[in-house]
Scaffold this motif. Structure first.
Motif, PDB file in Angstrom:
ATOM      1  N   ASP A  27       0.805  -1.217   0.000  1.00  9.52           N
ATOM      2  CA  ASP A  27       0.000   0.000   0.000  1.00  9.52           C
ATOM      3  C   ASP A  27       0.838   1.266   0.000  1.00  9.52           C
ATOM      4  O   ASP A  27       0.340   2.339  -0.345  1.00  9.52           O
ATOM      5  CB  ASP A  27      -0.921   0.006   1.228  1.00  9.52           C
ATOM      6  N   LEU A  28       2.126   1.160   0.400  1.00 13.10           N
ATOM      7  CA  LEU A  28       2.983   2.342   0.508  1.00 13.10           C
ATOM      8  C   LEU A  28       4.443   1.927   0.559  1.00 13.10           C
ATOM      9  O   LEU A  28       4.775   0.913   1.176  1.00 13.10           O
ATOM     10  CB  LEU A  28       2.632   3.113   1.794  1.00 13.10           C
ATOM     11  N   LEU A  29       5.292   2.724  -0.080  1.00 13.40           N
ATOM     12  CA  LEU A  29       6.744   2.525  -0.019  1.00 13.40           C
ATOM     13  C   LEU A  29       7.392   3.696   0.696  1.00 13.40           C
ATOM     14  O   LEU A  29       7.069   4.848   0.427  1.00 13.40           O
ATOM     15  CB  LEU A  29       7.353   2.471  -1.420  1.00 13.40           C
ATOM     16  N   LEU A  30       8.338   3.385   1.589  1.00 12.22           N
ATOM     17  CA  LEU A  30       9.197   4.390   2.213  1.00 12.22           C
ATOM     18  C   LEU A  30      10.612   4.049   1.785  1.00 12.22           C
ATOM     19  O   LEU A  30      11.129   2.985   2.132  1.00 12.22           O
ATOM     20  CB  LEU A  30       9.085   4.328   3.733  1.00 12.22           C
ATOM     21  N   LEU A  31      11.237   4.927   1.013  1.00 20.47           N
ATOM     22  CA  LEU A  31      12.539   4.638   0.422  1.00 20.47           C
ATOM     23  C   LEU A  31      13.594   5.659   0.820  1.00 20.47           C
ATOM     24  O   LEU A  31      13.375   6.866   0.672  1.00 20.47           O
ATOM     25  CB  LEU A  31      12.438   4.653  -1.113  1.00 20.47           C
ATOM     26  N   ASP A  32      14.729   5.169   1.286  1.00 23.49           N
ATOM     27  CA  ASP A  32      15.904   6.024   1.453  1.00 23.49           C
ATOM     28  C   ASP A  32      16.444   6.292   0.051  1.00 23.49           C
ATOM     29  O   ASP A  32      16.341   5.438  -0.836  1.00 23.49           O
ATOM     30  CB  ASP A  32      16.946   5.291   2.303  1.00 23.49           C
ATOM     31  N   ILE A  33      17.015   7.446  -0.170  1.00 22.23           N
ATOM     32  CA  ILE A  33      17.565   7.736  -1.501  1.00 22.23           C
ATOM     33  C   ILE A  33      18.900   7.031  -1.699  1.00 22.23           C
ATOM     34  O   ILE A  33      19.116   6.370  -2.714  1.00 22.23           O
ATOM     35  CB  ILE A  33      17.709   9.257  -1.727  1.00 22.23           C
ATOM     36  N   ARG A  34      19.798   7.144  -0.740  1.00 27.72           N
ATOM     37  CA  ARG A  34      21.152   6.598  -0.898  1.00 27.72           C
ATOM     38  C   ARG A  34      21.251   5.214  -0.278  1.00 27.72           C
ATOM     39  O   ARG A  34      21.365   5.085   0.933  1.00 27.72           O
ATOM     40  CB  ARG A  34      22.165   7.550  -0.286  1.00 27.72           C
ATOM     41  N   MET A  35      21.187   4.206  -1.156  1.00 33.18           N
ATOM     42  CA  MET A  35      21.322   2.817  -0.723  1.00 33.18           C
ATOM     43  C   MET A  35      22.275   2.115  -1.679  1.00 33.18           C
ATOM     44  O   MET A  35      22.402   2.511  -2.840  1.00 33.18           O
ATOM     45  CB  MET A  35      19.967   2.102  -0.756  1.00 33.18           C
ATOM     46  N   PRO A  36      22.927   1.067  -1.217  1.00 37.31           N
ATOM     47  CA  PRO A  36      23.838   0.333  -2.103  1.00 37.31           C
ATOM     48  C   PRO A  36      23.076  -0.385  -3.220  1.00 37.31           C
ATOM     49  O   PRO A  36      21.938  -0.798  -3.038  1.00 37.31           O
ATOM     50  CB  PRO A  36      24.524  -0.670  -1.171  1.00 37.31           C
ATOM     51  N   GLY A  37      23.713  -0.483  -4.368  1.00 39.28           N
ATOM     52  CA  GLY A  37      23.141  -1.225  -5.484  1.00 39.28           C
ATOM     53  C   GLY A  37      22.183  -0.420  -6.328  1.00 39.28           C
ATOM     54  O   GLY A  37      22.439  -0.153  -7.485  1.00 39.28           O
ATOM     55  N   MET A  38      21.096  -0.013  -5.745  1.00 41.98           N
ATOM     56  CA  MET A  38      20.066   0.737  -6.468  1.00 41.98           C
ATOM     57  C   MET A  38      19.503   1.790  -5.530  1.00 41.98           C
ATOM     58  O   MET A  38      19.064   1.481  -4.420  1.00 41.98           O
ATOM     59  CB  MET A  38      18.967  -0.218  -6.933  1.00 41.98           C
ATOM     60  N   SER A  39      19.513   3.023  -5.960  1.00 41.34           N
ATOM     61  CA  SER A  39      19.054   4.120  -5.105  1.00 41.34           C
ATOM     62  C   SER A  39      17.532   4.120  -4.988  1.00 41.34           C
ATOM     63  O   SER A  39      16.819   3.533  -5.814  1.00 41.34           O
ATOM     64  CB  SER A  39      19.516   5.461  -5.675  1.00 41.34           C
ATOM     65  N   GLY A  40      17.053   4.818  -3.978  1.00 40.27           N
ATOM     66  CA  GLY A  40      15.620   4.985  -3.822  1.00 40.27           C
ATOM     67  C   GLY A  40      14.997   5.729  -4.994  1.00 40.27           C
ATOM     68  O   GLY A  40      13.851   5.466  -5.369  1.00 40.27           O
ATOM     69  N   LEU A  41      15.750   6.660  -5.582  1.00 38.91           N
ATOM     70  CA  LEU A  41      15.247   7.361  -6.771  1.00 38.91           C
ATOM     71  C   LEU A  41      15.038   6.383  -7.919  1.00 38.91           C
ATOM     72  O   LEU A  41      14.019   6.448  -8.632  1.00 38.91           O
ATOM     73  CB  LEU A  41      16.226   8.464  -7.198  1.00 38.91           C
ATOM     74  N   ASP A  42      15.991   5.473  -8.118  1.00 38.72           N
ATOM     75  CA  ASP A  42      15.864   4.484  -9.189  1.00 38.72           C
ATOM     76  C   ASP A  42      14.702   3.530  -8.930  1.00 38.72           C
ATOM     77  O   ASP A  42      13.973   3.166  -9.848  1.00 38.72           O
ATOM     78  CB  ASP A  42      17.164   3.699  -9.361  1.00 38.72           C
ATOM     79  N   VAL A  43      14.534   3.127  -7.670  1.00 40.25           N
ATOM     80  CA  VAL A  43      13.395   2.263  -7.327  1.00 40.25           C
ATOM     81  C   VAL A  43      12.096   3.001  -7.633  1.00 40.25           C
ATOM     82  O   VAL A  43      11.180   2.446  -8.241  1.00 40.25           O
ATOM     83  CB  VAL A  43      13.442   1.840  -5.839  1.00 40.25           C
ATOM     84  N   CYS A  44      12.016   4.257  -7.239  1.00 38.09           N
ATOM     85  CA  CYS A  44      10.824   5.058  -7.481  1.00 38.09           C
ATOM     86  C   CYS A  44      10.522   5.146  -8.979  1.00 38.09           C
ATOM     87  O   CYS A  44       9.378   4.958  -9.405  1.00 38.09           O
ATOM     88  CB  CYS A  44      11.009   6.447  -6.875  1.00 38.09           C
ATOM     89  N   ARG A  45      11.535   5.397  -9.782  1.00 38.42           N
ATOM     90  CA  ARG A  45      11.338   5.470 -11.241  1.00 38.42           C
ATOM     91  C   ARG A  45      10.823   4.143 -11.801  1.00 38.42           C
ATOM     92  O   ARG A  45       9.934   4.118 -12.655  1.00 38.42           O
ATOM     93  CB  ARG A  45      12.651   5.854 -11.927  1.00 38.42           C
ATOM     94  N   GLU A  46      11.396   3.035 -11.325  1.00 40.25           N
ATOM     95  CA  GLU A  46      10.963   1.705 -11.780  1.00 40.25           C
ATOM     96  C   GLU A  46       9.507   1.449 -11.389  1.00 40.25           C
ATOM     97  O   GLU A  46       8.728   0.918 -12.183  1.00 40.25           O
ATOM     98  CB  GLU A  46      11.856   0.614 -11.188  1.00 40.25           C
ATOM     99  N   VAL A  47       9.158   1.815 -10.167  1.00 44.90           N
ATOM    100  CA  VAL A  47       7.785   1.632  -9.686  1.00 44.90           C
ATOM    101  C   VAL A  47       6.825   2.438 -10.558  1.00 44.90           C
ATOM    102  O   VAL A  47       5.769   1.945 -10.971  1.00 44.90           O
ATOM    103  CB  VAL A  47       7.681   2.032  -8.195  1.00 44.90           C
ATOM    104  N   ARG A  48       7.178   3.670 -10.851  1.00 45.27           N
ATOM    105  CA  ARG A  48       6.318   4.538 -11.663  1.00 45.27           C
ATOM    106  C   ARG A  48       6.207   4.061 -13.114  1.00 45.27           C
ATOM    107  O   ARG A  48       5.189   4.271 -13.759  1.00 45.27           O
ATOM    108  CB  ARG A  48       6.828   5.985 -11.659  1.00 45.27           C
ATOM    109  N   SER A  49       7.235   3.402 -13.629  1.00 42.86           N
ATOM    110  CA  SER A  49       7.219   2.988 -15.042  1.00 42.86           C
ATOM    111  C   SER A  49       6.416   1.714 -15.289  1.00 42.86           C
ATOM    112  O   SER A  49       6.049   1.437 -16.428  1.00 42.86           O
ATOM    113  CB  SER A  49       8.652   2.809 -15.557  1.00 42.86           C
ATOM    114  N   ALA A  50       6.118   0.957 -14.245  1.00 41.63           N
ATOM    115  CA  ALA A  50       5.362  -0.288 -14.403  1.00 41.63           C
ATOM    116  C   ALA A  50       3.872  -0.012 -14.165  1.00 41.63           C
ATOM    117  O   ALA A  50       3.502   0.496 -13.101  1.00 41.63           O
ATOM    118  CB  ALA A  50       5.866  -1.338 -13.418  1.00 41.63           C
TER     119      ALA A  50
END
Length: 124
Positions: A47-70
């Motif tokens: 129902d909701l994602l809480l994402l840190d921006i700076r994480m190893p491997g894949m940033s929270g910004l990249d996760v957010c973009r992937e979530v929005r693109s699907a």
């Protein structure tokens, strides 16, 4: 009860956020990096994602973009939690598709209020 995913590489932040949200009645899953977050988004309903921006491997910004693109996850609410407080950083967060942006350090009570407000808007 909302299903919330927390992704943050800082175990103390993960534990604090999880504790506060469980205390508020939510079902919480916590992971330590962006790739694990993306896997969870694809594997279980949330129902909701809480994402840190700076994480190893894949940033929270990249996760957010992937979530929005699907199409199946494009409307999933995303709140970024980060120490990055410059105006340009905040603009990047919203440009990536975030619905809200919380700057560390933050008040657990404020975080809980923002999560509740976000979930209330989504339910309408």
């Amino acid at each position: 009860m909302a299903r919330v995913l927390i992704a943050d590489d800082d175990a103390d932040i993960r534990d604090l956020v999880a504790f506060k949200l469980v205390q508020s009645g939510h079902q919480v899953t916590a992971v330590e990096d962006g790739m694990a977050a993306l896997r969870m988004v694809r594997e279980q309903p949330l129902d909701l994602l809480l994402l840190d921006i700076r994480m190893p491997g894949m940033s929270g910004l990249d996760v957010c973009r992937e979530v929005r693109s699907a199409p199946e996850t494009a409307s999933l609410p995303v709140i970024l939690i980060t120490a990055r407080s410059q105006e340009g950083d905040i603009e990047l967060g919203f440009a990536a598709g975030a619905d809200d942006y919380i700057i560390k350090p933050f008040s657990p009570r404020e975080l809980s209020s923002r999560v509740t407000a976000m979930l209330t808007r989504v339910d309408r």
